[in-house]
Design a protein around this motif. Structure first.
Motif, PDB file in Angstrom:
ATOM      1  N   SER A  76      11.684 -61.407  -7.863  1.00  0.00           N
ATOM      2  CA  SER A  76      10.632 -62.123  -7.153  1.00  0.00           C
ATOM      3  C   SER A  76      11.246 -62.971  -6.040  1.00  0.00           C
ATOM      4  CB  SER A  76       9.875 -63.023  -8.141  1.00  0.00           C
ATOM      5  OG  SER A  76       9.040 -63.920  -7.457  1.00  0.00           O
ATOM      6  N   PHE A  77      10.660 -62.880  -4.849  1.00  0.00           N
ATOM      7  CA  PHE A  77      11.054 -63.706  -3.713  1.00  0.00           C
ATOM      8  C   PHE A  77       9.849 -64.557  -3.317  1.00  0.00           C
ATOM      9  CE2 PHE A  77      13.414 -59.752  -3.519  1.00  0.00           C
ATOM     10  CZ  PHE A  77      14.714 -60.122  -3.199  1.00  0.00           C
ATOM     11  N   GLU A  78      10.037 -65.866  -3.196  1.00  0.00           N
ATOM     12  CA  GLU A  78       8.921 -66.754  -2.876  1.00  0.00           C
ATOM     13  C   GLU A  78       9.163 -67.466  -1.551  1.00  0.00           C
ATOM     14  OE1 GLU A  78       8.273 -69.352  -6.140  1.00  0.00           O
ATOM     15  OE2 GLU A  78       7.476 -67.771  -7.434  1.00  0.00           O
ATOM     16  N   ALA A 110      -3.195 -65.788   4.681  1.00  0.00           N
ATOM     17  CA  ALA A 110      -3.353 -66.838   5.680  1.00  0.00           C
ATOM     18  C   ALA A 110      -1.989 -67.410   6.057  1.00  0.00           C
ATOM     19  CB  ALA A 110      -4.255 -67.957   5.141  1.00  0.00           C
ATOM     20  N   TRP A 111      -1.878 -67.860   7.311  1.00  0.00           N
ATOM     21  CA  TRP A 111      -0.666 -68.550   7.717  1.00  0.00           C
ATOM     22  C   TRP A 111      -0.517 -69.822   6.874  1.00  0.00           C
ATOM     23  CZ3 TRP A 111      -0.006 -73.512   9.774  1.00  0.00           C
ATOM     24  CH2 TRP A 111       1.297 -73.808  10.190  1.00  0.00           C
ATOM     25  N   GLY A 112       0.700 -70.071   6.370  1.00  0.00           N
ATOM     26  CA  GLY A 112       0.949 -71.230   5.521  1.00  0.00           C
ATOM     27  C   GLY A 112       0.679 -70.991   4.054  1.00  0.00           C
ATOM     28  N   GLU A 113       0.158 -69.828   3.698  1.00  0.00           N
ATOM     29  CA  GLU A 113      -0.129 -69.510   2.293  1.00  0.00           C
ATOM     30  C   GLU A 113       1.170 -69.152   1.571  1.00  0.00           C
ATOM     31  OE1 GLU A 113      -2.914 -66.369  -0.304  1.00  0.00           O
ATOM     32  OE2 GLU A 113      -2.958 -66.344   1.888  1.00  0.00           O
ATOM     33  N   ALA A 114       1.239 -69.474   0.289  1.00  0.00           N
ATOM     34  CA  ALA A 114       2.400 -69.114  -0.513  1.00  0.00           C
ATOM     35  C   ALA A 114       2.414 -67.610  -0.757  1.00  0.00           C
ATOM     36  CB  ALA A 114       2.372 -69.852  -1.851  1.00  0.00           C
ATOM     37  N   LEU A 115       3.580 -66.998  -0.532  1.00  0.00           N
ATOM     38  CA  LEU A 115       3.747 -65.557  -0.739  1.00  0.00           C
ATOM     39  C   LEU A 115       4.740 -65.309  -1.864  1.00  0.00           C
ATOM     40  CD1 LEU A 115       4.129 -64.199   2.927  1.00  0.00           C
ATOM     41  CD2 LEU A 115       2.027 -64.520   1.605  1.00  0.00           C
ATOM     42  N   ASN A 116       4.427 -64.337  -2.683  1.00  0.00           N
ATOM     43  CA  ASN A 116       5.345 -63.890  -3.729  1.00  0.00           C
ATOM     44  C   ASN A 116       5.589 -62.400  -3.516  1.00  0.00           C
ATOM     45  OD1 ASN A 116       5.043 -62.717  -7.010  1.00  0.00           O
ATOM     46  ND2 ASN A 116       6.860 -63.759  -6.263  1.00  0.00           N
ATOM     47  N   ILE A 117       6.821 -62.058  -3.132  1.00  0.00           N
ATOM     48  CA  ILE A 117       7.182 -60.654  -2.940  1.00  0.00           C
ATOM     49  C   ILE A 117       7.857 -60.173  -4.208  1.00  0.00           C
ATOM     50  CG2 ILE A 117       8.605 -59.064  -1.602  1.00  0.00           C
ATOM     51  CD1 ILE A 117       8.185 -61.131   0.736  1.00  0.00           C
ATOM     52  N   LEU A 118       7.245 -59.210  -4.847  1.00  0.00           N
ATOM     53  CA  LEU A 118       7.725 -58.713  -6.137  1.00  0.00           C
ATOM     54  C   LEU A 118       8.196 -57.273  -5.972  1.00  0.00           C
ATOM     55  CD1 LEU A 118       8.136 -59.164  -9.172  1.00  0.00           C
ATOM     56  CD2 LEU A 118       5.805 -58.305  -9.513  1.00  0.00           C
ATOM     57  N   VAL A 119       9.474 -57.053  -6.306  1.00  0.00           N
ATOM     58  CA  VAL A 119      10.049 -55.706  -6.282  1.00  0.00           C
ATOM     59  C   VAL A 119      10.446 -55.359  -7.709  1.00  0.00           C
ATOM     60  CG1 VAL A 119      11.849 -54.210  -5.334  1.00  0.00           C
ATOM     61  CG2 VAL A 119      10.911 -56.072  -3.945  1.00  0.00           C
ATOM     62  N   GLU A 120       9.861 -54.296  -8.241  1.00  0.00           N
ATOM     63  CA  GLU A 120      10.151 -53.869  -9.614  1.00  0.00           C
ATOM     64  C   GLU A 120      10.918 -52.558  -9.572  1.00  0.00           C
ATOM     65  OE1 GLU A 120       6.401 -55.898 -11.898  1.00  0.00           O
ATOM     66  OE2 GLU A 120       6.145 -53.872 -11.110  1.00  0.00           O
ATOM     67  N   VAL A 121      11.989 -52.503 -10.359  1.00  0.00           N
ATOM     68  CA  VAL A 121      12.918 -51.381 -10.262  1.00  0.00           C
ATOM     69  C   VAL A 121      13.252 -50.817 -11.633  1.00  0.00           C
ATOM     70  CG1 VAL A 121      13.933 -52.255  -8.126  1.00  0.00           C
ATOM     71  CG2 VAL A 121      14.927 -52.924 -10.323  1.00  0.00           C
ATOM     72  N   ASN A 122      13.774 -49.610 -11.636  1.00  0.00           N
ATOM     73  CA  ASN A 122      14.289 -48.954 -12.830  1.00  0.00           C
ATOM     74  C   ASN A 122      15.653 -48.381 -12.456  1.00  0.00           C
ATOM     75  OD1 ASN A 122      14.767 -47.624 -15.201  1.00  0.00           O
ATOM     76  ND2 ASN A 122      13.073 -46.184 -15.033  1.00  0.00           N
ATOM     77  N   VAL A 123      16.720 -49.154 -12.741  1.00  0.00           N
ATOM     78  CA  VAL A 123      18.071 -48.813 -12.280  1.00  0.00           C
ATOM     79  C   VAL A 123      18.833 -48.143 -13.423  1.00  0.00           C
ATOM     80  CG1 VAL A 123      20.209 -49.688 -11.292  1.00  0.00           C
ATOM     81  CG2 VAL A 123      18.031 -50.804 -10.745  1.00  0.00           C
ATOM     82  N   PRO A 124      19.280 -46.901 -13.242  1.00  0.00           N
ATOM     83  CA  PRO A 124      20.033 -46.211 -14.302  1.00  0.00           C
ATOM     84  C   PRO A 124      21.275 -46.993 -14.718  1.00  0.00           C
ATOM     85  CG  PRO A 124      19.422 -44.681 -12.546  1.00  0.00           C
ATOM     86  CD  PRO A 124      19.085 -46.057 -12.058  1.00  0.00           C
ATOM     87  N   THR A 127      14.449 -66.842  -5.588  1.00  0.00           N
ATOM     88  CA  THR A 127      14.682 -65.466  -6.002  1.00  0.00           C
ATOM     89  C   THR A 127      14.846 -65.447  -7.505  1.00  0.00           C
ATOM     90  OG1 THR A 127      15.868 -65.090  -3.943  1.00  0.00           O
ATOM     91  CG2 THR A 127      16.132 -63.447  -5.682  1.00  0.00           C
ATOM     92  N   THR A 128      14.028 -64.663  -8.184  1.00  0.00           N
ATOM     93  CA  THR A 128      14.041 -64.669  -9.634  1.00  0.00           C
ATOM     94  C   THR A 128      14.046 -63.249 -10.161  1.00  0.00           C
ATOM     95  OG1 THR A 128      12.711 -66.667  -9.577  1.00  0.00           O
ATOM     96  CG2 THR A 128      12.898 -65.547 -11.700  1.00  0.00           C
TER      97      THR A 128
END
Length: 460
Positions: free
Chosen positions: A400-402, A342-356, A292-293
């Protein structure tokens, strides 16, 4: 009524007379009759409470439908009228087929009778002959699994034993229509799992099922459609996922009045505007050495035209600060957002936010989950898990979640959320269910919901 319809409800209403004092009931019985004889306008000594008002729907043969709503919304009243234990004030109900119902614990049980005697009594009411009950008794007793208590008066039973015996009777009479009203809320986990398996067996045999539960996950697991009631009125009916999603959104709208929250949900139902990302914040590459980054907007350099916005078709979208989440996507190792992995592929879940700035970072959390199309959470992770990570004080940043894709072949969706984790009851600043739709493909024939990488050894 068409032979394809199991239950048809038309303009159904139920009104109760509410008396403020016991003597008002006697007054209502005597005085209005006298006034009518004398040609006077009769006086009413009660208030009207409409538990249901003008409800209409149809349930087809073999269909499983969930009924959802808060306490007091009229769910139990509806089921009792379908079963015939209550009469409607107005409207009509037509059913086709043998009905077995679990309306409440021990409904129809005689407290002084033993479990065995209640099995015979209840099964005969449901249409079985004594010979048929004799044939099925051992199976009913085995499923209930209450041991020697089957020969004891049911007044000695615990609530769990009531539920076991009642459920066992209902599912062993080969119902064409099964009605379950919160019956699975009582009982240990093992028994509930056994009940769920049996309900699915009844589904497979083509029975129609009307299932009431406060557990949206169970409704999504079992049901194809959902009916949402609120204060005796039909709010919405349709496919189970969007209806339960909007119901959940309504239940979480605690920052507004009930009327405003329901108005917002219904507005989204008929007009869900596309969600657009802020063009000034662009996609970024995740740091590879952490699961998590958090990254600031200054490190995000990809051209704005490649920025994928949130999907324009979220199942549900709510929160006290809608608009905080700018993008939520699943990307490959090269940083490209895709719809097939694909199954077994590296995934990068990226959440971008604008927090007041006025939102405290002390308990702030960014989260994602991956769900199947029934709405079941398969993978969930937040920045608040394990070693807590304080999020940046900057307004704009990405998380980022990997992980390695463990999902078997199927279709899935991404949920993104920004939360306040200060208390046990999570407050959602924003929750987007269906921010990204995607599929997973596996060359191997894999079973289960997901398949992590597993090392195997043969020991001799």
């Amino acid at each position: 009524m068409s032979s394809e319809i199991a239950i048809k409800v038309e303009n159904l209403s139920k009104c109760y007379q509410i008396y403020d004092q016991p003597r008002d009931r006697l007054k209502q019985f005597i005085i209005p009759r006298t006034q009518r004889i004398l040609g006077l306008q009769p006086k009413q000594y009660y208030r009207e409470f409409w538990a249901l008002s003008d409800i209409s729907f149809e349930i087809k043969k073999g269909e499983t439908v969930g009924v959802i709503g808060r306490n007091g919304s009229g769910k139990s009243t509806l089921l009792q009228m379908i079963c015939g234990t209550l009469s409607p004030t107005a409207g009509s109900i037509t059913t086709l087929g043998r009905i077995a119902a679990l309306l409440e614990l021990g409904a129809g049980f005689n407290q002084e009778f033993t479990g065995r005697e209640n099995v015979y009594m209840n099964a005969s009411v449901l249409g079985l002959s004594n010979n048929e009950i004799d044939t099925r008794f051992d199976e009913i007793a085995a499923f209930a699994d209450i041991g020697e208590f089957i020969e004891q008066p049911v007044k000695t039973y615990s609530s769990g034993m009531y539920a076991r015996l009642a459920f066992s009777i209902a599912i062993n009479v080969d119902p064409e229509i099964l009605i379950v009203d919160e019956a699975l809320a009582v009982g240990d986990t093992r028994f509930v799992a056994k009940c769920m398996r049996r309900i699915k067996d009844i589904q497979a045999r083509g029975a129609s099922i009307l299932f009431v539960s406060h557990d949206v996950g169970s409704v999504r697991t079992l049901c194809e459609r959902a009916i949402w009631l609120d204060k005796g009125s039909l709010v919405e009916q349709g496919d189970v996922f969007p209806v339960t999603g909007r119901f959940t959104e309504y239940m979480f709208s605690d920052e507004k009045s009930e009327q405003d929250a329901l108005h917002d949900v219904l507005t989204d139902l008929y007009k869900e505007p596309p969600l657009q990302a802020d063009a000034t914040l662009t996609g970024g590459q995740a740091t590879a050495d952490s699961s998590t980054t958090a990254t600031s907007s200054a490190s995000i350099q990809a051209p704005a035209e490649y920025l994928p916005a949130l999907d324009a078709r979220p199942v549900t979208h709510w929160g006290s600060h809608k608009g905080i989440i700018l993008t939520a996507t699943i990307r490959d190792e090269q940083g490209a957002a895709k719809d097939i992995f694909a199954w077994g592929e590296a995934l990068n879940i990226l959440v971008e936010v604008n927090v007041p700035k006025d939102i405290s970072r002390e308990h702030l959390s960014v989260a994602f989950s991956i769900k199947d199309l029934k709405g079941t959470d398969l993978i969930v992770s937040t920045t608040h898990d394990f070693e807590f990570r304080r999020l940046p004080d900057k307004e704009r940043f990405g998380v980022s979640f990997e992980l390695t894709n463990p999902l078997v072949t199927g279709k899935y969706l991404l949920v993104a959320a920004v939360e306040n984790r200060q208390h046990r009851d999570i407050h959602y600043y924003e929750y987007v269910e269906g921010a990204h739709y995607f599929a997973s493909l596996a060359n191997e024939r894999l079973f289960g919901l997901f398949q992590p990488s597993i090392e195997q050894q043969i020991l001799v």
